[in-house]
Design an enzyme around this catalytic site. Structure first.
Site, PDB file in Angstrom:
ATOM      1  N   ASP A   1      -8.607  -6.421  -4.804  1.00 27.43           N
ATOM      2  CA  ASP A   1      -8.219  -5.096  -4.300  1.00 27.43           C
ATOM      3  C   ASP A   1      -8.791  -4.034  -5.234  1.00 27.43           C
ATOM      4  O   ASP A   1      -8.360  -3.902  -6.374  1.00 27.43           O
ATOM      5  CB  ASP A   1      -6.685  -5.005  -4.241  1.00 27.43           C
ATOM      6  CG  ASP A   1      -6.186  -3.680  -3.676  1.00 27.43           C
ATOM      7  OD1 ASP A   1      -6.998  -2.757  -3.454  1.00 27.43           O
ATOM      8  OD2 ASP A   1      -4.964  -3.574  -3.454  1.00 27.43           O
TER       9      ASP A   1
ATOM     10  N   SER B   1       0.848  -1.194   0.000  1.00 31.38           N
ATOM     11  CA  SER B   1       0.000   0.000   0.000  1.00 31.38           C
ATOM     12  C   SER B   1       0.889   1.252   0.000  1.00 31.38           C
ATOM     13  O   SER B   1       1.745   1.389  -0.874  1.00 31.38           O
ATOM     14  CB  SER B   1      -0.928  -0.037   1.213  1.00 31.38           C
ATOM     15  OG  SER B   1      -1.975   0.902   1.066  1.00 31.38           O
TER      16      SER B   1
ATOM     17  N   HIS C   1      -7.966  -5.161  -0.529  1.00 31.28           N
ATOM     18  CA  HIS C   1      -6.682  -4.490  -0.305  1.00 31.28           C
ATOM     19  C   HIS C   1      -5.971  -5.022   0.936  1.00 31.28           C
ATOM     20  O   HIS C   1      -4.742  -5.134   0.960  1.00 31.28           O
ATOM     21  CB  HIS C   1      -6.918  -2.985  -0.179  1.00 31.28           C
ATOM     22  CG  HIS C   1      -5.670  -2.198  -0.007  1.00 31.28           C
ATOM     23  ND1 HIS C   1      -4.708  -2.094  -0.997  1.00 31.28           N
ATOM     24  CD2 HIS C   1      -5.195  -1.474   1.041  1.00 31.28           C
ATOM     25  CE1 HIS C   1      -3.714  -1.343  -0.561  1.00 31.28           C
ATOM     26  NE2 HIS C   1      -3.976  -0.954   0.664  1.00 31.28           N
TER      27      HIS C   1
END
Lengths: 371, 371
Positions: B316, B151, B349
Site C-alpha cells: 500500500d 482507508s 491499498h
C-alpha cells in the site's frame, strides 16, 4: 568559432528524408531543431549527443530564446563541467513529435498546408533516434564519443546503442528504463484522457484558436507528482498552508502543495503543445527495447562496442533502480562493459535535473575513462 | 426480526440537528442514509459501526439496491464472518458529503428548495463522525462494541475514538493514516482540478443537466492508480495489448491497462456525484488528527478506554505501513492497548477490500478478545 558556436544558437535543419517510421509511415521532410556547443574536432572524435526528456528541448546549455531561462542541464554541461564545450562538440536536438521546432503535430503538413494535428504519424523512441542520426549525417558526425540522457533521454541513449551500435562509443543512461511499466502507462493514459476530455482539444484541431489548456494542466499535474518523491514532497511542503492562518473550509488552494501543483500545470501550458504531449507520452508507452529484439533485452546489445554507464536514484519511483538493474543484467549477459551506481537523493525522479555532484563525478569519470 | 432486519434495508433518518460543523456552519436537518444488519441486544452491547471509504456506501453487507452488486465488505461481514449479524448489530452509514442519501451537495438545500451544489458547507472527517453519533443516539446505541473501517473508514474509526472515547470499546483501523500527506493531497488536487476543468461542472450547478462526467472520470483514473501497487499492475496487465495482434500506432486503448483505467473512470461516473467527490476529498485532505489535538497525535488518545487494532499492507503506497506505525507509536505513548500487523499482499491499498483471509483472522481474533 563564432559567438554563436560558443554559446549555442537555435538551428533548424530541414532534411528531405524520407524517414521510415516504426509505424510504417514515411515522414518527409524531417525538420530538426537543435543546438550545438563547441566545435567538431578534425578527427570527428569529440561529438556528444545529449537527449532531452518528455517536455525538454534543445536548449540544454544555453538560455531558452523565449523564456530566457538557463539551459536545463547547465549543471552537467558547460565550462569545467563533465561535458565541456571547450573540449566536446555538444549536440542537442528537439525530438520529433515535440513542439520546439522539430517535426510534430503542430508543424505544417506539407500535403495540406495546415498543421498536422492528430494526422501526424505516431512515433517511437527509435524514430526519434533515427531522426537524430539523420541530423548527425547532415552535420558530418560519423560516430559519437557519447550519447547522454536522463529519463526519456536515457531511453534514447539505449535505443542509440541498440540501433546504431557502430556509431556510439559510450552511452550514459540516467534515471531511465528499458520499457514502460503498466503503472507508467497508466499515469500517461490519465494525462491523455485529461487532454482529450477538454472540449477545446477538439480532436487535436485547435491551432489558431484556444488550446486545451485546462486538460493539459491536469495532465502535467498528475505527471509532476510522479517526478517527485513522497518524502521530498513532505519535506518541501508537508501539510503547510498557503499564506493563511487557518484552513479556508473552501476549495481554494489551502495547502502549499496544491498551489505549487496548480502553478506547475498553468505554467506548463504556456510552453508546451497538448498534441505533442499526446504523441510523446505514446512514444514512451510504446518503448520496450526487449520487445524490439525478440523479447530478450540482452539481444539489443549483443555484438556492440558501446561502453555503458547507468545511474539511478534511490527515491525515483517513476523509473526505480530495479529498472536500471534489469538493464545492467542484460548488458552483462550481452558482454557489454557497464558501470552502474544508485545514488541517494531526496528528490525522486527529478534528481537528475537538480544539483547532483555525485552524478557529475560519475559521468565525468566515465567519459574520461574512455579516452 | 423481519426479513428487512436480516438482510439490511435502505433506511433514511432525517435528524433535526443542528450539527455544528468544524467549519462553523450549523447543518440542519441532517439526513443520514444507513443500513443495519442483525438486532441490537437488550444490553446494547453488540453494536458495531462499519465506516466506508471515499466512494463507498452504506450497503456494506447487502446488495446495492440499484446496481444489484453484493455488499462491498461481505468478505468481512456476514454469516460466519468476523462480524456476524447473527451476533452483532451492524450499522453502516453513508457519510455526510456523499451522494447515497445522506446530506451532501446533491441534497436539497431547505433554504432554497434547490440542490446545495457548492453552497454545501465543507465538512471534515470529524463532522462525518459527529453525524454518525447523532444517528446512534437516534437508534438508541449508547456505546459501540467496535468501530471498524478501512482507508477513510479507518480515519473515521480513529476520529471516533478521539472524539467519543467513552462510546467506543474497540477500533479497527485498516490501511489508513492519521493525516493526509503532501502526496495524498497532491493526487486529490489533480482530481479536483480535473472535475473543475470540465465545463459541465459549471461551478457545481449541473443538477438537472449533464454532470461533468469526463472530468470525474479522469479524477477517478488518477486516484485508481494509487489504490493499486506497481507490482500488482504489472502482474495484472504488464504491457499486454488489448484484443489486437500488434500496436495500433494510434491513440486507442492499445494496452489492457489503458482500457481497464478508462472503464474504471467511465463506470464511476454512473455511480458517484462529482461535487461529492470534491467535498469528500477535501475532508480527507483536511484530516490531521494530531493537528486537532495540539499537534501531538498521542493527545488524541489519552485517557480513553478504547482498544485498537491496526492493519496495514506492505504494498500500500497510498497509506504506507509507516503511517500505521506512527499511529501505533502515538497509541503506545498514550498508554492505549493496541495490536498491529503488517500483512503481505500484492494488491496495494485495495487489499483491504479483496480476499484477505489473514486480515479476517486478525479482525476476528481482535473482536473476540474484547469479550
Amino acid at each position: 568559432m563564432t559567438a554563436d558556436d560558443r554559446f549555442g544558437c537555435n538551428r533548424l535543419a530541414t532534411l528531405p528524408g524520407p524517414l521510415r517510421l516504426d509505424g510504417g509511415v514515411l515522414l518527409s521532410p524531417v525538420e530538426i531543431a537543435y543546438e550545438t556547443y563547441g566545435t567538431l574536432a578534425a578527427d570527428g572524435g569529440n561529438a556528444i549527443l545529449v537527449c532531452h526528456a518528455l517536455t525538454g528541448d534543445q536548449h540544454v546549455a544555453s538560455a531558452h530564446p523565449r523564456t530566457g531561462k538557463p539551459g536545463w542541464w547547465t549543471r552537467l554541461i558547460g565550462p569545467g563541467k563533465p561535458i565541456d564545450p571547450a573540449r566536446d562538440f555538444v549536440i542537442c536536438t528537439n525530438v520529433i513529435g515535440s513542439c520546439m521546432g522539430s517535426s510534430g503535430p503542430a508543424s505544417v503538413n506539407p500535403a495540406t498546408g495546415r498543421p498536422w494535428g492528430m494526422r501526424f504519424p505516431v512515433i517511437t523512441i527509435r524514430d526519434m533516434v533515427r531522426a537524430q542520426a539523420m541530423l548527425l549525417d547532415h552535420l558530418g558526425v560519423a560516430r559519437l564519443k557519447a550519447v547522454v540522457g536522463g529519463s526519456m533521454g536515457g531511453m534514447q541513449a539505449l535505443s542509440w546503442a541498440a540501433t546504431f551500435p557502430d556509431r556510439v562509443a559510450a552511452a550514459v543512461v540516467i534515471a531511465s528504463t528499458a520499457r514502460h511499466s503498466a503503472q507508467n502507462i497508466a499515469f500517461h493514459e490519465v494525462g491523455r484522457q485529461a487532454i482529450m476530455a477538454d472540449p477545446k482539444w477538439n480532436g487535436g484541431d485547435y491551432y489558431g484558436g484556444e488550446p486545451p489548456a485546462a486538460g493539459l494542466a491536469v495532465a502535467r499535474m498528475a505527471a509532476h507528482i510522479t517526478y517527485l518523491s513522497e518524502a521530498g514532497l513532505t519535506e518541501k511542503f508537508g501539510r503547510r498552508l498557503q499564506a493563511r492562518e487557518a484552513k479556508s473550509f473552501g476549495f481554494d488552494a489551502d495547502f502549499q502543495v496544491e498551489s505549487y501543483l496548480r502553478h506547475q500545470g498553468l505554467s506548463f501550458v504556456d510552453r508546451f503543445d497538448a498534441n505533442s504531449y499526446l504523441y510523446i507520452t505514446r512514444a514512451l508507452d510504446y518503448f520496450d527495447l526487449a520487445e524490439e529484439h525478440g523479447g530478450l533485452l540482452a539481444n539489443a546489445f549483443r555484438g556492440g562496442t558501446t561502453r555503458f554507464c547507468l545511474v539511478s536514484f534511490d527515491t525515483d519511483w517513476l523509473y526505480p533502480t530495479l529498472e536500471s538493474r534489469n538493464i545492467v543484467q542484460a548488458l552483462n549477459a550481452a558482454g557489454a562493459p557497464v558501470s552502474f551506481v544508485e545514488l541517494t537523493s531526496p528528490y525522486g525522479h527529478d534528481a537528475f535535473l537538480l544539483d547532483a555532484p555525485e552524478m557529475n563525478r560519475v559521468v565525468d569519470g566515465f567519459l574520461r575513462g574512455g579516452r
